[in-house]
Structures are given as structure tokens and as C-alpha cells.
Write a protein that holds these residues in place. Structure first.
Motif, PDB file in Angstrom:
ATOM      1  N   ILE A  19      -7.351   9.481  -5.060  1.00  0.00           N
ATOM      2  CA  ILE A  19      -6.968  10.893  -4.906  1.00  0.00           C
ATOM      3  C   ILE A  19      -6.595  11.203  -3.461  1.00  0.00           C
ATOM      4  N   ASN A  20      -7.364  10.707  -2.514  1.00  0.00           N
ATOM      5  CA  ASN A  20      -7.018  10.947  -1.109  1.00  0.00           C
ATOM      6  C   ASN A  20      -5.682  10.318  -0.732  1.00  0.00           C
ATOM      7  N   ASN A  21      -5.435   9.110  -1.193  1.00  0.00           N
ATOM      8  CA  ASN A  21      -4.168   8.458  -0.879  1.00  0.00           C
ATOM      9  C   ASN A  21      -2.986   9.174  -1.528  1.00  0.00           C
ATOM     10  N   ILE A  22      -3.185   9.708  -2.725  1.00  0.00           N
ATOM     11  CA  ILE A  22      -2.135  10.525  -3.343  1.00  0.00           C
ATOM     12  C   ILE A  22      -1.844  11.742  -2.474  1.00  0.00           C
ATOM     13  N   ASP A  23      -2.889  12.405  -1.989  1.00  0.00           N
ATOM     14  CA  ASP A  23      -2.695  13.577  -1.137  1.00  0.00           C
ATOM     15  C   ASP A  23      -1.965  13.222   0.159  1.00  0.00           C
ATOM     16  N   TRP A  24      -2.354  12.133   0.788  1.00  0.00           N
ATOM     17  CA  TRP A  24      -1.756  11.756   2.073  1.00  0.00           C
ATOM     18  C   TRP A  24      -0.279  11.385   1.945  1.00  0.00           C
ATOM     19  N   THR A  25       0.081  10.777   0.823  1.00  0.00           N
ATOM     20  CA  THR A  25       1.475  10.316   0.654  1.00  0.00           C
ATOM     21  C   THR A  25       2.289  11.234  -0.251  1.00  0.00           C
ATOM     22  N   TRP A  26       1.695  12.332  -0.641  1.00  0.00           N
ATOM     23  CA  TRP A  26       2.278  13.257  -1.621  1.00  0.00           C
ATOM     24  C   TRP A  26       3.747  13.622  -1.362  1.00  0.00           C
ATOM     25  N   PRO A  27       4.142  13.941  -0.128  1.00  0.00           N
ATOM     26  CA  PRO A  27       5.533  14.368   0.082  1.00  0.00           C
ATOM     27  C   PRO A  27       6.574  13.328  -0.318  1.00  0.00           C
ATOM     28  N   GLU A  28       6.174  12.056  -0.356  1.00  0.00           N
ATOM     29  CA  GLU A  28       7.140  11.007  -0.689  1.00  0.00           C
ATOM     30  C   GLU A  28       6.988  10.474  -2.119  1.00  0.00           C
ATOM     31  N   ILE A  29       6.023  10.970  -2.876  1.00  0.00           N
ATOM     32  CA  ILE A  29       5.829  10.487  -4.250  1.00  0.00           C
ATOM     33  C   ILE A  29       6.834  11.161  -5.180  1.00  0.00           C
ATOM     34  N   ALA A  30       7.516  10.348  -5.990  1.00  0.00           N
ATOM     35  CA  ALA A  30       8.470  10.884  -6.966  1.00  0.00           C
ATOM     36  C   ALA A  30       8.124  10.493  -8.393  1.00  0.00           C
ATOM     37  N   TYR A  31       7.174   9.580  -8.568  1.00  0.00           N
ATOM     38  CA  TYR A  31       6.916   9.034  -9.893  1.00  0.00           C
ATOM     39  C   TYR A  31       5.538   8.398  -9.880  1.00  0.00           C
ATOM     40  N   PHE A  32       4.853   8.462 -11.026  1.00  0.00           N
ATOM     41  CA  PHE A  32       3.549   7.811 -11.178  1.00  0.00           C
ATOM     42  C   PHE A  32       3.603   6.802 -12.331  1.00  0.00           C
ATOM     43  N   GLN A  33       2.765   5.779 -12.237  1.00  0.00           N
ATOM     44  CA  GLN A  33       2.524   4.895 -13.373  1.00  0.00           C
ATOM     45  C   GLN A  33       1.030   4.707 -13.547  1.00  0.00           C
TER      46      GLN A  33
ATOM     47  N   SER B  97      16.943   9.838  -1.946  1.00  0.00           N
ATOM     48  CA  SER B  97      17.113   8.757  -2.912  1.00  0.00           C
ATOM     49  C   SER B  97      16.217   7.564  -2.631  1.00  0.00           C
ATOM     50  N   CYS B  98      15.227   7.725  -1.760  1.00  0.00           N
ATOM     51  CA  CYS B  98      14.244   6.660  -1.502  1.00  0.00           C
ATOM     52  C   CYS B  98      12.861   7.282  -1.439  1.00  0.00           C
ATOM     53  N   LYS B  99      12.069   7.072  -2.488  1.00  0.00           N
ATOM     54  CA  LYS B  99      10.758   7.688  -2.609  1.00  0.00           C
ATOM     55  C   LYS B  99       9.726   6.660  -3.076  1.00  0.00           C
ATOM     56  N   LEU B 100       8.497   7.115  -3.250  1.00  0.00           N
ATOM     57  CA  LEU B 100       7.358   6.263  -3.597  1.00  0.00           C
ATOM     58  C   LEU B 100       7.031   6.353  -5.081  1.00  0.00           C
ATOM     59  N   LEU B 101       6.890   5.209  -5.710  1.00  0.00           N
ATOM     60  CA  LEU B 101       6.334   5.113  -7.056  1.00  0.00           C
ATOM     61  C   LEU B 101       4.863   4.766  -6.884  1.00  0.00           C
ATOM     62  N   TYR B 102       3.990   5.720  -7.202  1.00  0.00           N
ATOM     63  CA  TYR B 102       2.546   5.499  -7.043  1.00  0.00           C
ATOM     64  C   TYR B 102       1.987   4.988  -8.367  1.00  0.00           C
ATOM     65  N   ASP B 103       1.825   3.670  -8.453  1.00  0.00           N
ATOM     66  CA  ASP B 103       1.223   3.043  -9.632  1.00  0.00           C
ATOM     67  C   ASP B 103      -0.288   3.007  -9.415  1.00  0.00           C
ATOM     68  N   ILE B 104      -0.993   3.813 -10.171  1.00  0.00           N
ATOM     69  CA  ILE B 104      -2.429   4.007  -9.944  1.00  0.00           C
ATOM     70  C   ILE B 104      -3.209   2.709 -10.139  1.00  0.00           C
ATOM     71  N   TYR B 105      -2.789   1.888 -11.083  1.00  0.00           N
ATOM     72  CA  TYR B 105      -3.449   0.598 -11.307  1.00  0.00           C
ATOM     73  C   TYR B 105      -3.350  -0.284 -10.062  1.00  0.00           C
TER      74      TYR B 105
ATOM     75  N   THR C 108       0.822  -1.200   0.000  1.00  0.00           N
ATOM     76  CA  THR C 108       0.000   0.000   0.000  1.00  0.00           C
ATOM     77  C   THR C 108       0.863   1.260   0.000  1.00  0.00           C
ATOM     78  N   SER C 109       0.224   2.369  -0.352  1.00  0.00           N
ATOM     79  CA  SER C 109       0.964   3.626  -0.422  1.00  0.00           C
ATOM     80  C   SER C 109       1.337   4.143   0.964  1.00  0.00           C
ATOM     81  N   ASP C 110       0.470   3.962   1.965  1.00  0.00           N
ATOM     82  CA  ASP C 110       0.797   4.463   3.304  1.00  0.00           C
ATOM     83  C   ASP C 110       1.931   3.664   3.927  1.00  0.00           C
ATOM     84  N   GLN C 111       1.984   2.359   3.662  1.00  0.00           N
ATOM     85  CA  GLN C 111       3.096   1.529   4.137  1.00  0.00           C
ATOM     86  C   GLN C 111       4.404   1.997   3.505  1.00  0.00           C
ATOM     87  N   THR C 112       4.351   2.301   2.212  1.00  0.00           N
ATOM     88  CA  THR C 112       5.550   2.772   1.504  1.00  0.00           C
ATOM     89  C   THR C 112       5.967   4.145   2.010  1.00  0.00           C
ATOM     90  N   TYR C 113       4.985   4.996   2.288  1.00  0.00           N
ATOM     91  CA  TYR C 113       5.248   6.319   2.867  1.00  0.00           C
ATOM     92  C   TYR C 113       6.016   6.168   4.182  1.00  0.00           C
TER      93      TYR C 113
END
Length: 313
Positions: free
Chosen positions: A233-247, A215-223, A200-205
């Protein structure tokens, strides 16, 4: 007429223009480039090798040219580390010429079921660290700034907190190798199997905060995140500071946007506005298959991105 002298369509006409020339695109890309329409996308979408090979041919260089001709300004290649050095350098040179930004490649043996970082075993960590060193060399050759890391499977004989600590410790050591080179490992939570440690994104956060490195960030793969946690959208907002890339990939099916249940126009609009407000710039990897085979399927992918990118700003 030279290949790159294409008519620039406006956002309002782009979808219609591309649909109407779909058959011509499939049959005449090399011989009649004037029939092609180049779109100005708002975001940096990154196709991969094979996505347009029926239209552009199997040569990776021709595929890069086609991507640029269609208006794509980024590219990702999970298997880049496995390509020979000459091919890597050739592709990097072409990307530089075309103005294409290199996206992610997968860090070889970055952690998997056979050498999971959750186990905390020195021999597994050594495999990961050697992969980090090799990734730095690959990144230098292809001008890459991101490499995908998946820590591997659960080590179910250990408590979850101990597993999390083991992963953080290993990633800290990896970050020490990557940070001086300006390379960021983007951790990707996946939905492929329940055995995967990172889900999950919060675990990765939480893990990124524990590693505490640029040099350690989150790849948020929307699928994957739509499957595992929803509430995108809410999970993107909550983990936003650590997101560096989307798929990107639609669900169900993991095909192009507009083929499943995810409202990509809304999601992309949200990310676009949030990033613009903070002067951030993201790549959106097109990590999905094509919903239809052949050249028509490739035209459909392009049209799907034109449609999804047509949000108000």
C-alpha cells in the motif's frame, strides 16, 4: 430466456448465490442460463483467455461472453499481437457488443534478454521501435489503450546509471510513436529472475519520470511487487502518479486472491477509494493461474473475486 437475462444479486447475497450454483454453473452455462448469477463488481477486473475455458469452452468468443455474463467488465490478452487480424477484429467486435474494455497486451519484442534496452545498442532499439509500430496497429484493431513493456535484462558490463539512461532514451523514442496513437506502454517490474533490469516500483517510477510522457507509465503487478519489495500500500501511494494499470495474483503460488498472504480486500479498498477521490479508473488484470483444476477451480476464481471485492466504500 436469453443468455443475458440473469438475476442481479446484491453485494451481500452475491457470494452465497454463486457458491450455491457453482455445480449448475459448471454444467449448465449454455443450456440453463437462468441458473447463473451475474455480479456487479466495484472494480474492472480483467480475466484472460483460458481462465474459464472448462466452463465456457475453448472458443475465445464464448469465453468473452462468459466473462461478461459473470459481471467482468474488462479483458486482457498478453498474446493479442500474435493473433491473426481476423481473430483480433472478431474479438474486438464482441468486446464492444458486450461492453468489455480491452486491457493490456504485451508489446512483441518490447525488450528481453536477447535485445535488452539497457545495452543501448541501436539494433536492439530498432527491434523495440518496430514492435511499437506494430503495437499501434494492433491497438487500433482491438481498441486497446495499454501495452506491456519489459525493458529486458541487465547489461552487467555497464554501470547501472548508464543502463538506466539507455532505457530512458529507448523508451522516449518508443513514446514518440505511441503517444500520437493514444497508446500507453506500461512498464512492468518483475520478480521472475534477478537478471531482469526492471525490478521495483520506485525504479520504474524514476524511469517514467525520466521519459516524461503520458505514453510511458507503471504497471503495478501486486504479485510481483509483493515478492520484490513488499509494503504494497505504501509503495502504491509513493508511485501513484505514474501508475496506469494494476495486475493481481496472490503470493505464494500466483493464484487467485484469498489463496495466499496478500490481503486483497484491503489493497483493493485502498486503491478504490484513492482512485475515486481523484476520478481515476483502473483495470485490474487477473494475471494468475487457478488454484484448482477444472470447472470447480473456475467457480472458485469467481468466488474469490466476489469476496475480495466485498470491501466497504
Amino acid at each position: 430466456m436469453k443468455r443475458r437475462n440473469f438475476v442481479k444479486t446484491t453485494a451481500g447475497l452475491a457470494s452465497t448465490a454463486l457458491v450455491s450454483t457453482g455445480a449448475a454453473l459448471a454444467e449448465n452455462w449454455h443450456s440453463q442460463p437462468a441458473l447463473l448469477a451475474k455480479h456487479s463488481f466495484k472494480l474492472k477486473y480483467a480475466p484472460h483467455i483460458g481462465m474459464f475455458e472448462n466452463t465456457a469452452g475453448k472458443d475465445p468468443i464464448d469465453q468473452l461472453k462468459f466473462m461478461a455474463d459473470m459481471g467482468f467488465t474488462a479483458f486482457e490478452d498478453n498474446g493479442m499481437m500474435g493473433r491473426d487480424v481476423a481473430q483480433q477484429e472478431k474479438m474486438a467486435k464482441e468486446m464492444a457488443r458486450l461492453g468489455i474494455t480491452m486491457g493490456v497486451f504485451v508489446l512483441d519484442k518490447g525488450g528481453n534478454g536477447a535485445n535488452t534496452l539497457a545495452a543501448g545498442k541501436p539494433e536492439y532499439i530498432d527491434i523495440f521501435l518496430n514492435g511499437c509500430r506494430k503495437a499501434v496497429e494492433t491497438a487500433k484493431r482491438v481498441n486497446a489503450k495499454w501495452t506491456t513493456v519489459v525493458p529486458g535484462d541487465f547489461e552487467r558490463r555497464l554501470p547501472i546509471g548508464v543502463q538506466t539512461g539507455n532505457v530512458i532514451d529507448a523508451l522516449r523514442r518508443g513514446a514518440e510513436i505511441l503517444e500520437p496513437a493514444g497508446l500507453t506502454m506500461v512498464l512492468e517490474p518483475l520478480s521472475d529472475t534477478p537478471n531482469l533490469f526492471l525490478r521495483t516500483s520506485d525504479q520504474t517510477y524514476e524511469i517514467c519520470r525520466g521519459v516524461n510522457s503520458p505514453s510511458c507509465k507503471l504497471l503495478y503487478d501486486i504479485y510481483h511487487m509483493q515478492k520484490n519489495e513488499g509494503n504494497v500500500i505504501n509503495n502504491i501511494d509513493w508511485t501513484w502518479p505514474e501508475i496506469a494499470y494494476f495486475q493481481i495474483g496472490d503470493n505464494p503460488g500466483r493464484k487467485e486472491p484469498t489463496t495466499g498472504e496478500i490481503n486483497y480486500k484491503k489493497v483493493l479498498q485502498h486503491v478504490y477509494k484513492k482512485a475515486k477521490a481523484e476520478n481515476k479508473d483502473f483495470i485490474f488484470g487477473m494475471e494468475h493461474g487457478n488454484s484448482m483444476p477444472g470447472k470447480d477451480g473456475e467457480t472458485a476464481v469467481i468466488n474469490a473475486y466476489i469476496e475480495s471485492d466485498s470491501f466497504a466504500v
